[in-house]
Design an enzyme around this catalytic site. Sequence first.
Site, mmCIF file in Angstrom:
data_model
loop_
_atom_site.group_PDB
_atom_site.id
_atom_site.type_symbol
_atom_site.label_atom_id
_atom_site.label_comp_id
_atom_site.label_asym_id
_atom_site.label_seq_id
_atom_site.Cartn_x
_atom_site.Cartn_y
_atom_site.Cartn_z
ATOM 1 N N ASP A 86 6.928 5.111 -32.529
ATOM 2 C CA ASP A 86 6.391 4.449 -31.341
ATOM 3 C C ASP A 86 5.050 5.134 -31.058
ATOM 4 O OD1 ASP A 86 5.934 3.147 -29.007
ATOM 5 O OD2 ASP A 86 7.662 3.927 -27.915
ATOM 6 N N THR A 121 6.344 0.349 -33.228
ATOM 7 C CA THR A 121 6.619 -0.446 -32.029
ATOM 8 C C THR A 121 5.513 -0.258 -30.981
ATOM 9 O OG1 THR A 121 7.957 1.376 -31.196
ATOM 10 C CG2 THR A 121 9.134 -0.407 -32.299
ATOM 11 N N GLN A 124 0.899 -4.173 -26.774
ATOM 12 C CA GLN A 124 -0.286 -4.952 -27.160
ATOM 13 C C GLN A 124 -1.526 -4.053 -27.263
ATOM 14 O OE1 GLN A 124 -1.180 -8.316 -24.649
ATOM 15 N NE2 GLN A 124 -3.156 -8.674 -25.641
ATOM 16 N N GLU A 126 -1.791 -0.820 -27.722
ATOM 17 C CA GLU A 126 -1.714 0.127 -28.845
ATOM 18 C C GLU A 126 -1.926 -0.593 -30.180
ATOM 19 O OE1 GLU A 126 1.388 2.965 -26.347
ATOM 20 O OE2 GLU A 126 2.144 1.398 -27.677
ATOM 21 N N SER A 160 5.513 -5.622 -25.991
ATOM 22 C CA SER A 160 5.175 -6.452 -24.832
ATOM 23 C C SER A 160 3.715 -6.869 -24.948
ATOM 24 C CB SER A 160 5.395 -5.692 -23.528
ATOM 25 O OG SER A 160 4.547 -4.573 -23.455
ATOM 26 N N VAL A 199 10.800 -9.140 -14.904
ATOM 27 C CA VAL A 199 11.306 -8.664 -13.618
ATOM 28 C C VAL A 199 10.080 -8.150 -12.874
ATOM 29 C CG1 VAL A 199 12.728 -6.886 -12.524
ATOM 30 C CG2 VAL A 199 13.560 -8.073 -14.568
ATOM 31 N N THR A 206 10.675 2.068 -20.671
ATOM 32 C CA THR A 206 11.287 0.903 -21.318
ATOM 33 C C THR A 206 10.808 0.747 -22.757
ATOM 34 O OG1 THR A 206 9.667 -0.282 -19.966
ATOM 35 C CG2 THR A 206 11.975 -0.581 -19.398
ATOM 36 N N ASP A 208 10.127 3.235 -24.724
ATOM 37 C CA ASP A 208 10.909 4.246 -25.456
ATOM 38 C C ASP A 208 12.309 3.717 -25.742
ATOM 39 O OD1 ASP A 208 8.705 5.447 -24.311
ATOM 40 O OD2 ASP A 208 9.705 7.321 -23.869
HETATM 41 N N1 ADP Z 1 8.797 -6.005 -15.903
HETATM 42 C C1 ADP Z 1 9.653 -6.221 -16.892
HETATM 43 N N2 ADP Z 1 10.501 -7.245 -16.865
HETATM 44 C C2 ADP Z 1 11.380 -7.461 -17.847
HETATM 45 N N3 ADP Z 1 11.464 -6.716 -18.953
HETATM 46 C C3 ADP Z 1 10.648 -5.657 -19.056
HETATM 47 C C4 ADP Z 1 9.691 -5.349 -18.033
HETATM 48 N N4 ADP Z 1 9.008 -4.241 -18.417
HETATM 49 C C5 ADP Z 1 9.509 -3.892 -19.601
HETATM 50 N N5 ADP Z 1 10.486 -4.723 -19.996
HETATM 51 C C6 ADP Z 1 11.286 -4.649 -21.240
HETATM 52 O O1 ADP Z 1 10.884 -3.489 -21.911
HETATM 53 C C7 ADP Z 1 10.345 -3.796 -23.202
HETATM 54 C C8 ADP Z 1 9.208 -2.853 -23.481
HETATM 55 O O2 ADP Z 1 8.151 -3.173 -22.622
HETATM 56 P P1 ADP Z 1 7.075 -2.139 -22.117
HETATM 57 O O3 ADP Z 1 7.746 -1.046 -21.378
HETATM 58 O O4 ADP Z 1 6.019 -2.920 -21.414
HETATM 59 O O5 ADP Z 1 6.556 -1.610 -23.485
HETATM 60 P P2 ADP Z 1 5.568 -0.440 -23.742
HETATM 61 O O6 ADP Z 1 6.153 0.789 -23.084
HETATM 62 O O7 ADP Z 1 5.571 -0.324 -25.208
HETATM 63 O O8 ADP Z 1 4.291 -0.807 -23.087
HETATM 64 C C9 ADP Z 1 9.967 -5.267 -23.130
HETATM 65 O O9 ADP Z 1 10.059 -5.887 -24.407
HETATM 66 C C10 ADP Z 1 11.019 -5.808 -22.180
HETATM 67 O O10 ADP Z 1 12.224 -6.053 -22.905
HETATM 68 C C1 PMP Z 2 6.017 11.570 -20.754
HETATM 69 C C2 PMP Z 2 5.973 10.113 -21.096
HETATM 70 N N1 PMP Z 2 6.737 9.644 -22.088
HETATM 71 C C3 PMP Z 2 6.723 8.348 -22.425
HETATM 72 C C4 PMP Z 2 5.906 7.444 -21.787
HETATM 73 C C5 PMP Z 2 5.918 6.020 -22.264
HETATM 74 O O1 PMP Z 2 6.544 5.181 -21.394
HETATM 75 P P1 PMP Z 2 6.916 3.694 -21.877
HETATM 76 O O2 PMP Z 2 8.208 3.783 -22.590
HETATM 77 O O3 PMP Z 2 7.011 2.918 -20.620
HETATM 78 O O4 PMP Z 2 5.827 3.237 -22.772
HETATM 79 C C6 PMP Z 2 5.114 7.874 -20.752
HETATM 80 C C7 PMP Z 2 4.260 6.876 -20.065
HETATM 81 N N2 PMP Z 2 3.340 7.354 -19.162
HETATM 82 C C8 PMP Z 2 5.151 9.239 -20.394
HETATM 83 O O5 PMP Z 2 4.387 9.748 -19.424
#
Ligand code: ADP
Ligand code: PMP
Length: 296
Positions: A86, A121, A124, A126, A160, A199, A206, A208
């Site tokens: 990731d 994973t 967008q 990244e 996402s 949501v 999320t 992670d």
């Molecule tokens: N606001 C939200 N509503 C619904 N699902 C969410 C939301 N935020 C995150 N998720 C879920 O978490 C997954 C990872 O999203 P996100 O945390 O935005 O990824 P990243 O940490 O890689 O930016 C999404 O595919 C979705 O399943």
């Molecule tokens: C310590 C740490 N680990 C992981 C993340 C990544 O979070 P996400 O799974 O929402 O991308 C963050 C985001 N700021 C963080 O601060």
Amino acid sequence: YCVLGFEVDTVNSVQFSNHTGYDHWTGQVMTANELHTLYDGLKLNGVNRYDYVLTGYTRDASFLEMVVDIIRELKCQNPNLVYVCDPVMGDQRNGDGYMYVPEHLLPVYKEKVVPVADIITPNQYEAEILAGKKMNTEKEALEVMDLLHAMGPETVVITSSDLPSSLGKDYLIALGSLRKIKADGTLVKERIRMEIPKVDAVFVGTGDLFTAMLLAWTHTHPNNLKMACEKTASALQHIVRRTINHARGKEPGMWVGGGMLGWGGGTWDGWGGLHCWVVGCRVGWGGCSAEGSVRH
Ligand SMILES: Nc1ncnc2c1ncn2[C@@H]1O[C@H](COP(=O)(O)OP(=O)(O)O)[C@@H](O)[C@H]1O
Ligand SMILES: Cc1ncc(COP(=O)(O)O)c(CN)c1O
């Protein structure tokens, strides 16, 4: 300890008071030396054989380089080892991307880490900075995923994105691409798009959780990215909904903790015998986000 049938060894890449979305955070960033010391211990005992390695949030370039060296060695120990990366670097809010780790990590991910990864994973933002190309349309997103495949990984999942959904603005889009060259030389390509109900809240951790779940489900469905992603998204959906309901006081008594990984259906017991090494941090605890469930 055992999670979803995986026996997991965890290594902290940082040890923080809380995740970095808070106004303040304190703690330590682990160094390459500290990682090497731990790995040496495993090697001395001859217990450095793993089926999977998963890496997440990291802030130190030399630590990341050491991860790459260790992955190479672990792949010699077990040529079937799957490295799930990731590439945690940043995010976007209202269309504006920003890095929340030091910028000099980007070239290390690009040139060293992603090339040894089997599954990546990115979100967008990244994906765009790794590929060096924006994705404003689905066509461009497919091109970005092809560029990422060309860097090494056979599975790319964009967890996402803000690409428009045919179902309306209340859906977020996740995209997946599996590109495999089989032993007989034929190219297998599988592309998937998931429209996920949004949501109305911002969750940390999320991404992670998504990566950890995807690792588990691709193990069960190694040649069926659609199934693995559907089961992953299903678990995420349950967790974010229960989390938000809890935060809004609709679900009294619910504990946002590691046990939450048990949701989403399916049989997650009895896989036994798998070893997974996770290099990442625990993204804090408490609060009203899904972070408690990401105890890699
Ligand atoms: N606001 C939200 N509503 C619904 N699902 C969410 C939301 N935020 C995150 N998720 C879920 O978490 C997954 C990872 O999203 P996100 O945390 O935005 O990824 P990243 O940490 O890689 O930016 C999404 O595919 C979705 O399943
Ligand atoms: C310590 C740490 N680990 C992981 C993340 C990544 O979070 P996400 O799974 O929402 O991308 C963050 C985001 N700021 C963080 O601060």
